[in-house]
Scaffold this active site. Structure first.
Site, PDB file in Angstrom:
ATOM      1  N   SER A   8       0.182   6.094   8.900  1.00  0.00           N
ATOM      2  CA  SER A   8       0.703   6.447   7.578  1.00  0.00           C
ATOM      3  C   SER A   8      -0.239   7.418   6.882  1.00  0.00           C
ATOM      4  O   SER A   8      -1.399   7.087   6.613  1.00  0.00           O
ATOM      5  CB  SER A   8       0.864   5.193   6.719  1.00  0.00           C
ATOM      6  OG  SER A   8       1.054   5.590   5.372  1.00  0.00           O
ATOM      7  N   HIS A  33       4.136   8.478   9.770  1.00  0.00           N
ATOM      8  CA  HIS A  33       4.812   7.670   8.743  1.00  0.00           C
ATOM      9  C   HIS A  33       4.523   8.268   7.363  1.00  0.00           C
ATOM     10  O   HIS A  33       3.369   8.483   6.991  1.00  0.00           O
ATOM     11  CB  HIS A  33       4.299   6.232   8.848  1.00  0.00           C
ATOM     12  CG  HIS A  33       5.029   5.240   8.005  1.00  0.00           C
ATOM     13  ND1 HIS A  33       6.229   4.665   8.378  1.00  0.00           N
ATOM     14  CD2 HIS A  33       4.724   4.709   6.802  1.00  0.00           C
ATOM     15  CE1 HIS A  33       6.621   3.822   7.448  1.00  0.00           C
ATOM     16  NE2 HIS A  33       5.725   3.824   6.470  1.00  0.00           N
ATOM     17  N   ASP A  35       5.146   7.843   3.354  1.00  0.00           N
ATOM     18  CA  ASP A  35       5.495   6.846   2.335  1.00  0.00           C
ATOM     19  C   ASP A  35       5.831   7.498   1.006  1.00  0.00           C
ATOM     20  O   ASP A  35       4.964   8.093   0.352  1.00  0.00           O
ATOM     21  CB  ASP A  35       4.310   5.893   2.129  1.00  0.00           C
ATOM     22  CG  ASP A  35       4.169   4.912   3.273  1.00  0.00           C
ATOM     23  OD1 ASP A  35       5.163   4.242   3.603  1.00  0.00           O
ATOM     24  OD2 ASP A  35       3.060   4.819   3.844  1.00  0.00           O
ATOM     25  N   MET A  37       7.004   6.966  -2.839  1.00  0.00           N
ATOM     26  CA  MET A  37       7.043   5.939  -3.897  1.00  0.00           C
ATOM     27  C   MET A  37       7.408   6.574  -5.224  1.00  0.00           C
ATOM     28  O   MET A  37       6.893   7.643  -5.563  1.00  0.00           O
ATOM     29  CB  MET A  37       5.665   5.295  -4.029  1.00  0.00           C
ATOM     30  CG  MET A  37       5.159   4.686  -2.738  1.00  0.00           C
ATOM     31  SD  MET A  37       3.519   3.998  -2.981  1.00  0.00           S
ATOM     32  CE  MET A  37       3.165   3.449  -1.308  1.00  0.00           C
ATOM     33  N   HIS A  66       9.648   6.701   4.869  1.00  0.00           N
ATOM     34  CA  HIS A  66       9.888   5.378   4.293  1.00  0.00           C
ATOM     35  C   HIS A  66      10.092   5.551   2.787  1.00  0.00           C
ATOM     36  O   HIS A  66       9.135   5.806   2.057  1.00  0.00           O
ATOM     37  CB  HIS A  66       8.661   4.502   4.609  1.00  0.00           C
ATOM     38  CG  HIS A  66       8.712   3.132   4.013  1.00  0.00           C
ATOM     39  ND1 HIS A  66       7.593   2.320   3.967  1.00  0.00           N
ATOM     40  CD2 HIS A  66       9.723   2.421   3.458  1.00  0.00           C
ATOM     41  CE1 HIS A  66       7.925   1.164   3.394  1.00  0.00           C
ATOM     42  NE2 HIS A  66       9.198   1.202   3.073  1.00  0.00           N
ATOM     43  N   MET A  68      10.486   4.295  -0.643  1.00  0.00           N
ATOM     44  CA  MET A  68      10.315   3.143  -1.547  1.00  0.00           C
ATOM     45  C   MET A  68      10.748   3.607  -2.928  1.00  0.00           C
ATOM     46  O   MET A  68       9.935   3.756  -3.848  1.00  0.00           O
ATOM     47  CB  MET A  68       8.853   2.685  -1.533  1.00  0.00           C
ATOM     48  CG  MET A  68       8.499   1.958  -0.252  1.00  0.00           C
ATOM     49  SD  MET A  68       6.729   1.848   0.009  1.00  0.00           S
ATOM     50  CE  MET A  68       6.444   3.410   0.807  1.00  0.00           C
ATOM     51  N   MET A 137       8.267  -5.194   6.104  1.00  0.00           N
ATOM     52  CA  MET A 137       7.049  -5.027   5.303  1.00  0.00           C
ATOM     53  C   MET A 137       6.181  -6.273   5.469  1.00  0.00           C
ATOM     54  O   MET A 137       6.630  -7.393   5.220  1.00  0.00           O
ATOM     55  CB  MET A 137       7.399  -4.840   3.823  1.00  0.00           C
ATOM     56  CG  MET A 137       8.118  -3.555   3.470  1.00  0.00           C
ATOM     57  SD  MET A 137       7.318  -2.055   4.059  1.00  0.00           S
ATOM     58  CE  MET A 137       5.693  -2.189   3.307  1.00  0.00           C
ATOM     59  N   GLY A 142       3.868  -0.549  -1.881  1.00  0.00           N
ATOM     60  CA  GLY A 142       3.323   0.121  -3.068  1.00  0.00           C
ATOM     61  C   GLY A 142       1.914   0.645  -2.877  1.00  0.00           C
ATOM     62  O   GLY A 142       1.531   1.603  -3.521  1.00  0.00           O
ATOM     63  N   PHE A 143       1.159   0.015  -1.981  1.00  0.00           N
ATOM     64  CA  PHE A 143      -0.238   0.414  -1.829  1.00  0.00           C
ATOM     65  C   PHE A 143      -0.678   0.279  -0.376  1.00  0.00           C
ATOM     66  O   PHE A 143      -0.236  -0.636   0.324  1.00  0.00           O
ATOM     67  CB  PHE A 143      -1.143  -0.474  -2.701  1.00  0.00           C
ATOM     68  CG  PHE A 143      -0.768  -0.436  -4.150  1.00  0.00           C
ATOM     69  CD1 PHE A 143      -1.257   0.557  -4.996  1.00  0.00           C
ATOM     70  CD2 PHE A 143       0.123  -1.374  -4.668  1.00  0.00           C
ATOM     71  CE1 PHE A 143      -0.877   0.612  -6.328  1.00  0.00           C
ATOM     72  CE2 PHE A 143       0.510  -1.327  -6.004  1.00  0.00           C
ATOM     73  CZ  PHE A 143       0.005  -0.335  -6.833  1.00  0.00           C
ATOM     74  N   GLY A 145      -3.845  -0.401   2.374  1.00  0.00           N
ATOM     75  CA  GLY A 145      -5.059  -1.212   2.402  1.00  0.00           C
ATOM     76  C   GLY A 145      -4.927  -2.646   1.937  1.00  0.00           C
ATOM     77  O   GLY A 145      -5.914  -3.273   1.575  1.00  0.00           O
ATOM     78  N   ASP A 175       4.998  -2.776   8.908  1.00  0.00           N
ATOM     79  CA  ASP A 175       4.350  -1.858   7.970  1.00  0.00           C
ATOM     80  C   ASP A 175       3.511  -2.633   6.955  1.00  0.00           C
ATOM     81  O   ASP A 175       4.054  -3.336   6.100  1.00  0.00           O
ATOM     82  CB  ASP A 175       5.425  -1.035   7.259  1.00  0.00           C
ATOM     83  CG  ASP A 175       4.836   0.077   6.407  1.00  0.00           C
ATOM     84  OD1 ASP A 175       3.609   0.264   6.431  1.00  0.00           O
ATOM     85  OD2 ASP A 175       5.628   0.752   5.726  1.00  0.00           O
ATOM     86  N   GLY A 176       2.183  -2.469   7.058  1.00  0.00           N
ATOM     87  CA  GLY A 176       1.278  -3.049   6.077  1.00  0.00           C
ATOM     88  C   GLY A 176       0.215  -3.943   6.692  1.00  0.00           C
ATOM     89  O   GLY A 176       0.533  -4.940   7.335  1.00  0.00           O
ATOM     90  N   GLY A 197      -2.131   2.557   8.175  1.00  0.00           N
ATOM     91  CA  GLY A 197      -2.703   3.532   7.249  1.00  0.00           C
ATOM     92  C   GLY A 197      -4.207   3.428   7.223  1.00  0.00           C
ATOM     93  O   GLY A 197      -4.919   4.165   7.916  1.00  0.00           O
TER      94      GLY A 197
HETATM   95  C1  DX5 Z   1       2.840   0.328   1.812  1.00  0.00           C
HETATM   96  C2  DX5 Z   1       3.267   1.447   2.720  1.00  0.00           C
HETATM   97  C3  DX5 Z   1       2.574   1.422   4.021  1.00  0.00           C
HETATM   98  C4  DX5 Z   1       1.101   1.657   3.903  1.00  0.00           C
HETATM   99  C5  DX5 Z   1       0.438   1.009   5.062  1.00  0.00           C
HETATM  100  O1  DX5 Z   1       3.578   0.352   0.647  1.00  0.00           O
HETATM  101  O2  DX5 Z   1       4.655   1.372   2.983  1.00  0.00           O
HETATM  102  O3  DX5 Z   1       3.136   2.328   4.940  1.00  0.00           O
HETATM  103  O4  DX5 Z   1       0.743   3.010   3.877  1.00  0.00           O
HETATM  104  O5  DX5 Z   1      -0.929   1.108   4.856  1.00  0.00           O
HETATM  105  P1  DX5 Z   1      -1.939   0.045   5.430  1.00  0.00           P
HETATM  106  O6  DX5 Z   1      -1.860   0.113   6.923  1.00  0.00           O
HETATM  107  O7  DX5 Z   1      -3.250   0.532   4.890  1.00  0.00           O
HETATM  108  O8  DX5 Z   1      -1.542  -1.300   4.900  1.00  0.00           O
HETATM  109 ZN    ZN Z   2       5.478   2.577   4.759  1.00  0.00          ZN
END
Ligand code: DX5
Ligand code: ZN
Length: 216
Positions: A8, A33, A35, A37, A66, A68, A137, A142-143, A145, A175-176, A197
């Site tokens: 990501s 990927h 993201d 938002m 993706h 969101m 998910m 949303g974030f 890490g 994802d996440g 990510g």
């Molecule tokens: C979260 C995103 C993810 C995110 C994954 O809202 O959809 O794609 O970037 O990041 P990590 O792998 O750091 O959780």
């Molecule tokens: Zn994502």
């Protein structure tokens, strides 16, 4: 078969995006990927169409977008035009999910549906035959890490059963919070695609980390 790895770019260095995309081109990553938002469906803003277009210009791998965002049907054609190969929308953001899936397919993209951690996989039973990808998910979207939610393993197994029973070809994407510890367990449970990510971009050697995930 090996996992499909989708780093990501949310965790990339946005001031050096071309360099980071080039790194992904040279790595064993399969997809990129992306993201998106909107600060409404999720509490955070990321980036939108111009940045996606810029990533696509340098990427030699398919963009896995993706969304969101609320009412994602407003932006499907625009993200296709910006270079998306796969577009996932959130089930929770679509009142008429079946229609949005068809809309994505009509653009020529593969169609994915993302589910929040609190949404049961059974909501997809009547649409699973129509979709190419389910993005489970494993954090609240949303974030980057965040910490991986352990209940995800159970959802992967349940979803795998629904897919097998229906004869659907849908891939299961996680994802996440994906890392080298949970990746093998996710694969055993039935996951096909691993998004990562922070684990990739905050590592000392991202190319090596991608290799590690690819070979779990
Ligand atoms: C979260 C995103 C993810 C995110 C994954 O809202 O959809 O794609 O970037 O990041 P990590 O792998 O750091 O959780
Ligand atoms: Zn994502």
């Amino acid at each position: 078969m090996k996992a499909i790895i989708a780093p990501s770019v949310l965790s990339a260095d946005f001031a050096n995006l071309q360099r980071d995309v080039q790194m992904l081109n040279e790595s064993e990553a399969d997809w990129i990927h992306v993201d998106i938002m909107d600060g409404m469906f999720v509490p955070n803003l990321s980036f939108g169409l111009p940045v996606t277009e810029a990533i696509a210009r340098h990427a030699s791998k398919p963009l896995d977008v993706h969304l969101m965002i609320e009412k994602p049907d407003r932006y499907i054609e625009a993200f296709r035009a910006a270079g998306a190969s796969i577009i996932s929308v959130h089930q929770e953001a679509c009142v008429h999910l079946h229609r949005v899936i068809q809309q994505i397919k009509d653009t020529g993209c593969q169609a994915g549906v993302a589910l929040n951690p609190s949404t049961p996989v059974t909501v997809l039973e009547d649409i699973i035959a129509d979709i190419d990808l389910v993005c489970l998910m494993s954090v609240n979207p949303g974030f980057g890490g965040q910490k991986f939610i352990e209940n995800t393993y159970k959802k992967v197994r349940q979803l795998k059963e629904i897919i097998t029973d229906s004869g659907s070809k849908a891939l299961i994407e996680i994802d996440g919070g994906v890392n080298a510890q949970n990746a093998p367990l996710l694969r055993q449970a039935g996951a096909d695609v691993l998004v990562a990510g922070n684990f990739v971009f905050k590592s000392q050697d991202p190319i090596r980390t991608i290799h590690e995930l690819k070979n779990v």
